[in-house]
Design an enzyme around this catalytic site. Structure first.
Site, PDB file in Angstrom:
ATOM      1  N   LYS A 105      44.764  27.128  36.529  1.00  0.00           N
ATOM      2  CA  LYS A 105      44.424  28.402  35.875  1.00  0.00           C
ATOM      3  C   LYS A 105      45.517  28.765  34.876  1.00  0.00           C
ATOM      4  O   LYS A 105      46.707  28.580  35.147  1.00  0.00           O
ATOM      5  CB  LYS A 105      44.276  29.492  36.934  1.00  0.00           C
ATOM      6  CG  LYS A 105      43.844  30.844  36.391  1.00  0.00           C
ATOM      7  CD  LYS A 105      43.679  31.859  37.513  1.00  0.00           C
ATOM      8  CE  LYS A 105      43.261  33.216  36.997  1.00  0.00           C
ATOM      9  NZ  LYS A 105      43.115  34.211  38.085  1.00  0.00           N
ATOM     10  N   SER A 114      40.058  37.844  42.960  1.00  0.00           N
ATOM     11  CA  SER A 114      39.896  36.926  41.829  1.00  0.00           C
ATOM     12  C   SER A 114      39.722  35.465  42.182  1.00  0.00           C
ATOM     13  O   SER A 114      39.454  34.643  41.309  1.00  0.00           O
ATOM     14  CB  SER A 114      41.083  37.074  40.869  1.00  0.00           C
ATOM     15  OG  SER A 114      40.995  38.294  40.182  1.00  0.00           O
ATOM     16  N   SER A 145      39.071  36.837  38.436  1.00  0.00           N
ATOM     17  CA  SER A 145      39.571  36.364  37.163  1.00  0.00           C
ATOM     18  C   SER A 145      39.721  34.845  37.100  1.00  0.00           C
ATOM     19  O   SER A 145      40.036  34.284  36.056  1.00  0.00           O
ATOM     20  CB  SER A 145      40.929  37.013  36.875  1.00  0.00           C
ATOM     21  OG  SER A 145      41.892  36.601  37.858  1.00  0.00           O
TER      22      SER A 145
END
Length: 504
Positions: A116, A216, A192
């Protein structure tokens, strides 16, 4: 795919799983969209590793298949903001040579993995999804999670998209645009960690990293039909420290519980740069991935089931899928009781902590840079500046009360089951579904952020689909430091209700 004739690595591991062709047949059905046959990109990390050990498959084949999948699907999904094929191929060749010698460097050697764009990655820019991030290098340091993956031999293929500074439960922003759900391109994959979830769901690598400060990891796992776990806070080290403090967790996203457990065991190692890091669990956390006895994993467990966590509105199709999943645990011999931990409403307290973190994360920006931020991010940063120290400490006091309440609750209940999210994926590009227009993402994330407040391990595993074909996630919550117990319950459910053969 190249099938190698030489036997490399561990004979026992290869014999236990069989050929790469057999793994492909067992692991994946043809893609619904194209009808094309499965490729090594459709294998789990565990299947890839077994095929490497047996000498039936090379990491080069796996990485090429993943890169081909990225070339094909990323333009539509926008799961990756950075792909480094040449570096991935070089790492795959080095891994193949180690397997040829029977000397894998670690337990993820040769597994295509993504990171990420919140985690520092040596040699690659980490922009955190923000137009305000400097693209200048030198990018000389790995975050703890990235470092542990490299040490284990994982092949890093690229970085996945995130909303700006990972601030919300969907994935879109000024820098990278809108990320889409592989089950329905008109919908969001969640956030997210939406880029990571979309990548894993679509076969663009079996493993990816995520962060979870309010859901997230679990939100995109639920929306995208994959597994994700927010570990006990401190189990996976952070560096640099998150502006969201001890709300922020790091964990894996994967297509199977076995892969999720394998990756968590790799990254759950203390790092000297994190002063709050926990020691690794005394008995390990990955053993459950090898278990095939679903009943033994959960028989006798005292499991609480809270369908609304104190009165949250839940989509009827989500309620149905979760209730059916809970019945599976009862059939496996767990003692299931429908009850509720009676947590106080913590949304405003969470806002104080979360928005204060955003204010801190953006405090050095110029006025011109602030004008470039995602409008919603700019709004909550401004609100975060209005809170006093007393407001912050009041929110922390509620958080401690919640932790004590959950501690007492878990004295009588080994686990808590709830929906992961009360809704399914909605229109991409929106912060909240149309019926909640004008509301912040926390309006529909009430099953997730309370357990960031309490720092407990919480996982989302796929438990069904709606009539529209969208995934639904079951949340499994345990007391602090019981990550292995949470994984065991997820593994038992995966054995009883396998899902990995259903692909977008």
């Amino acid at each position: 795919m190249t099938i190698r004739s030489d036997r490399a690595g561990t004979e026992d591991a290869g014999a236990a799983v069989g050929t790469a062709e057999g793994a492909l047949e067992a692991a994946a059905v043809p893609h619904a969209r194209s009808g094309e046959p499965a490729t090594p990109a459709d294998l789990s990390a565990e299947q890839l590793l077994a095929a490497y050990a047996a000498g039936d498959l090379s990491p080069v084949d796996a990485v090429e298949a993943v890169l081909e999948r990225i070339d094909r699907d990323n333009p539509a999904l926008n799961a990756f903001c950075l792909v480094r094929p040449d570096e991935a191929r070089e790492a795959a060749r080095a891994s193949a040579e180690r397997w040829r010698r029977g000397e894998p460097v670690g337990v993820l050697d040769g597994v295509p993995t993504s990171v990420k764009d919140i985690h520092l990655t040596r040699g690659w820019p980490t922009l955190k999804g923000s137009v305000t991030s400097s693209q200048e290098g030198p990018w000389e340091e790995d975050s703890p999670v990235t470092a542990r993956l490299r040490e284990s031999g994982a092949v890093l293929v690229g970085k996945t998209t995130t909303p700006e500074l990972a601030w919300k439960g969907v994935t879109d922003g000024p820098l990278t645009g809108v990320t889409r759900n592989p089950w329905d391109l008109s919908t969001t994959p969640g956030g997210s960690s939406g880029g990571s979830a979309a990548a894993v769901a679509s076969g663009m690598g079996p493993l990816s990293t995520g962060t979870d400060g309010g859901g997230s990891i679990r939100i995109p796992a639920s929306f995208s039909g994959v597994c994700g776990i927010k570990p006990t806070w401190g189990l996976v080290s952070h560096y640099p420290a998150s502006p969201f403090g001890s709300l922020a967790h790091t964990g894996p996203l994967a297509r199977t519980v076995g892969d999720m457990a394998l990756m968590l065991e790799v990254v759950a190692q203390p790092d000297p740069r994190d002063w709050a890091a926990l020691p690794p669990p005394a008995h390990g956390i990955g053993d459950v991935r090898l278990r095939t006895d679903a009943e033994e994993l959960v028989r006798g467990m005292r499991i609480a089931y809270s369908p609304t966590l104190g009165g949250l509105d839940v989509d009827p199709e989500v309620s149905r899928a979760v209730a059916e999943a809970v019945a599976v645990f009862e059939a496996l011999g767990a003692r299931v009781e429908e009850t509720d931990p009676d947590l106080p409403d913590s949304r405003e307290a969470f806002h104080v902590l979360w928005y204060s973190g955003v204010a801190k994360a953006t405090d050095k920006l110029t006025d011109r840079q602030r004008d470039l931020l995602d409008p919603g991010l700019r709004e909550i940063a401004e609100e975060g500046l209005t809170y006093s120290a007393k407001d912050y400490l009041t929110a922390m006091a509620l958080r401690m009360e919640m932790g004590a309440r959950m501690g007492r609750f878990h004295a009588d209940h080994d686990l808590l089951l709830t929906p992961a999210v009360p809704i399914t994926a909605f229109e991409a590009g929106l912060e909240s579904p149309p019926e909640l227009e004008g509301e912040r993402w926390t309006a529909w994330a009430g099953f997730s952020y309370p357990f960031n407040m309490t720092q407990q391990p919480a996982a989302s595993v796929p438990c069904g689909f709606t009539s529209a074909g969208l995934p639904v996630g079951l949340q499994v919550v345990g007391p602090r430091h019981t990550d292995a117990r949470v994984l065991a319950a997820c593994r038992a459910f995966e054995i009883a209700r396998p899902w990995a053969d259903r692909r977008p």
